[in-house]
Design a protein around this motif. Structure first.
Motif, PDB file in Angstrom:
ATOM      1  N   ALA A  39      33.131  43.444  46.985  1.00  0.00           N
ATOM      2  CA  ALA A  39      33.060  42.985  45.597  1.00  0.00           C
ATOM      3  C   ALA A  39      32.852  41.481  45.504  1.00  0.00           C
ATOM      4  O   ALA A  39      32.252  40.984  44.544  1.00  0.00           O
ATOM      5  CB  ALA A  39      34.336  43.384  44.854  1.00  0.00           C
ATOM      6  N   ILE A  42      29.281  40.158  44.877  1.00  0.00           N
ATOM      7  CA  ILE A  42      28.662  40.194  43.555  1.00  0.00           C
ATOM      8  C   ILE A  42      28.532  38.788  42.998  1.00  0.00           C
ATOM      9  O   ILE A  42      27.544  38.437  42.352  1.00  0.00           O
ATOM     10  CB  ILE A  42      29.471  41.090  42.602  1.00  0.00           C
ATOM     11  N   GLY A 119      29.442  48.169  42.486  1.00  0.00           N
ATOM     12  CA  GLY A 119      29.758  47.246  41.398  1.00  0.00           C
ATOM     13  C   GLY A 119      30.112  47.970  40.117  1.00  0.00           C
ATOM     14  O   GLY A 119      31.107  47.642  39.443  1.00  0.00           O
ATOM     15  N   HIS A 149      29.091  41.389  34.551  1.00  0.00           N
ATOM     16  CA  HIS A 149      30.085  40.874  35.503  1.00  0.00           C
ATOM     17  C   HIS A 149      30.483  39.442  35.157  1.00  0.00           C
ATOM     18  O   HIS A 149      31.678  39.092  35.210  1.00  0.00           O
ATOM     19  CB  HIS A 149      29.513  40.940  36.917  1.00  0.00           C
TER      20      HIS A 149
END
Length: 253
Positions: A39, A42, A119, A149
């Motif tokens: 993660a 990202i 994601g 995000h």
């Protein structure tokens, strides 16, 4: 390996139950990596290094179903994510710090759909607000997902610190780095990345437009076009543009 122009490292991955091979001009480090660490990618990566962009569909739906229902099978059912980085540093306990110095070539070479599915899966766990979840559902391609995000990053970061069990799910990751730290080895490594990325994406033939974009041949067009027009061009497969680059090239001729 620390090169003379070393910057701050962008991510740390801990590999488990993997291997380590040197095949000049690359060194390949493989293993299982927790979704919590994946993660962190990202924040620092787009899919510029991947020959084709990623889009939600049947493939990502199947991945997210596996992550939800049978996460222990995910490393077996999926080929995982292929990363390339020119700068790295090895730590204890099989941890590696990495920096993607040239994001046009380095980053996610293969596994963009896995990255998008991971994601979406994790963000869906992090968000509780109905409006935010609606925004997430509408984010069909990677660039749109990145926008969601960014808007909800504080919520997502708090979730990553929560100790939620799904964050411990593991994915198969391959990391390729230069096999030596001299400038010639680095140049040979970078020259190999385009061929590696194309070869790994040959399960569905890449369109010529995608190959041409990856090789950088459209860069002069991107430079001189009005940005309002350039942003509407589909430069590579599954890009967000509405105008086909093949039509633009035909008009240029």
């Amino acid at each position: 390996m620390t090169l003379s122009y070393q910057n701050e490292y962008e991510a740390t991955l801990q590999f488990k139950d993997g291997g380590d091979q040197t095949l000049n001009p690359v060194r390949r480090i493989t293993g299982l990596v927790k979704l919590k660490q994946i993660a962190s990618l990202i924040d620092v990566l787009d899919l510029d290094a991947n020959p084709r962009d990623s889009k939600l569909g049947n493939v990502t739906a199947d991945i997210m179903e596996t992550l939800e229902m049978t996460p222990e099978l995910y490393p077996i059912k999926s080929k995982g994510i292929l990363l390339a980085a020119s700068q790295y540093r090895e730590l204890d306990r099989n941890r590696i710090e990495i920096l993607f110095a040239n994001k046009d070539l380095e980053g996610i070479l293969d596994g963009g759909h896995n990255m998008l599915a991971i994601g979406h899966f994790l963000m869906g766990k992090a968000l509780t607000d109905r409006a935010a979840l609606k925004e997430l559902k509408a984010a069909k391609i990677w660039s749109d997902f990145k926008d969601v995000h960014r808007r909800y990053k504080p919520v997502f970061d708090q979730y990553l610190r929560s100790g939620a069990p799904e964050l411990e799910t593991q994915a198969w990751v391959e990391l390729i780095v230069p096999s030596a730290d001299d400038e010639i080895s680095l140049e040979n490594f970078e020259n190999a990345l385009l061929d590696i990325g194309e070869a790994r994406n040959n399960n569905a033939a890449l369109k010529q437009e995608t190959k041409t974009d990856k090789a950088g041949f459209y860069d002069p067009l991107k430079l001189y076009l009005d940005p309002r027009i350039a942003d509407r061009i589909e430069w590579k497969t599954n890009d967000s543009g509405k105008i086909k680059v093949a039509d633009l090239v035909a008009l240029a001729w």
